[in-house]
Design a protein around this motif. Structure first.
Motif: not given
Length: 339
Positions: A99-105
């Motif tokens: 989820i963190g990667t999705m939001q960062l991207l």
């Protein structure tokens, strides 16, 4: 082209904090922001120099505001992790990784200033198993993956990164697949495993293990940030150790047992826990090809697998569980009794 404003995720951990410190020491970089949900230990925070720590959760869409307001042009995603181990924390770790990667991207996609993305990934994407080749190359598809655990997270993260690269073709994207880190100052499932006095192993297997010193991992991430090397690169020390060789070098005692008994045994011995993909790794091991790293990226790790492991042993002050002379005496007695 040297970046001007760099944001490093995972700055509360060893890799993120040390990378932020290295980048902050570069006078050509104007500003370095280290982001995490909690600050690093006090000594790590001091070592970060002029790097600014920002308490922020990359799972929250507000990370986009941090990137846009600071006019970040380079993002280094170093927050993905397999630690801490244990089923109770597994949900939290998966949320941070995926989820963190999705939001960062998503935040990077909306920012016109972002022109470079560096992602710390893992060789775990190749899986571990009887069907996995002896040496894994960057073009391989994942095989032998567990249905859960960090390996599955890493595959999902890389999938989102590839999607981002397609949508923002103007952004230079570098993904580095690190083999298992080992050194005197890093705390991972593997460093805790080799510190056990009695080390549980899978009966009938002797995995081939390729390791990476954290100094080499940091050097690769720093170069990927300051130079332009788009693409996917395996990163690992030269050479391999079998699991039995590593256990003997550490002065530990191997305790072979059925695979099903390994998680329980590890917890009983010293609170070490393993996910399914980690047990697969101890079963079969994993070795990656680093030709692309050396030829295209232009980097050769300073530490071999054996040297990194020895530095871990010496740095941790590990002492043999059993005295070598006593072991020799015992072996001689067994030979005489067999005769």
């Amino acid at each position: 082209m040297t970046p001007k404003v760099v944001l490093v995720t995972g700055a509360g951990g060893y890799v993120g904090a040390h990378l932020a410190a290295r980048l902050a020491a570069n006078p050509d970089i104007e500003r370095v922001l280290g982001v995490d949900t909690a600050p690093p230990a006090r000594d790590l925070l001091r070592s970060m120099g002029r790097a600014e720590f920002v308490r922020a959760d990359i799972r929250n869409p507000l990370i986009a505001k941090v990137i846009s307001s600071a006019r970040v042009d380079t993002v280094v995603h170093a927050a993905t992790t397999a630690s801490p181990a244990g089923p109770k924390s597994r949900t939290v770790i998966k949320e941070m990784n995926v989820i963190g990667t999705m939001q960062l991207l998503a935040a990077c996609q909306r920012s016109p200033q972002v022109s470079k993305l560096v992602v710390k990934s893992s060789a775990a994407v190749y899986g571990a198993g009887a069907r996995v080749p002896a040496v894994c190359t960057e073009d391989m598809a994942p095989k032998g993956l567990s249905s859960s655990g960090y390996a599955k997270d890493a595959v999902e993260v890389e999938g989102y990164v590839r999607g981002f690269a397609r949508r923002r073709s103007d952004v230079r994207v570098t993904t580095v697949r690190l083999t298992n880190l080992i050194g005197p100052n890093v705390d991972t499932v593997l460093t805790r495993y080799f510190a056990l006095p009695l080390v549980p192993t899978v009966l009938g297997y002797d995995a081939r293990v390729q390791l990476l010193h954290p100094e080499d991992a940091l050097a690769v991430l720093e170069r990927a940030t300051t130079d332009d090397h788009p693409g996917v690169f395996n990163v690992g020390g030269d050479g391999v150790l079998t699991l039995s060789q590593a256990i003997r070098r550490a002065g530990r005692v191997a305790v072979p047992m059925p695979r099903a008994a390994l998680p329980t045994a590890a917890r009983v011995l010293r609170g070490v826990d393993f996910s399914g993909d980690q047990i697969q790794f101890l079963n079969y091991g994993r070795v990656v090809d680093t030709t692309r790293l050396k030829k295209d990226f232009g980097f050769t790790p300073r530490w071999s697998t054996q040297q990194a492991f020895d530095d871990y042993i010496h740095g941790r002050g590990l002492r043999p569980v059993l005295d070598a002379s006593r072991l020799t005496s015992l072996e001689n007695r067994i030979r005489r009794s067999d005769g």
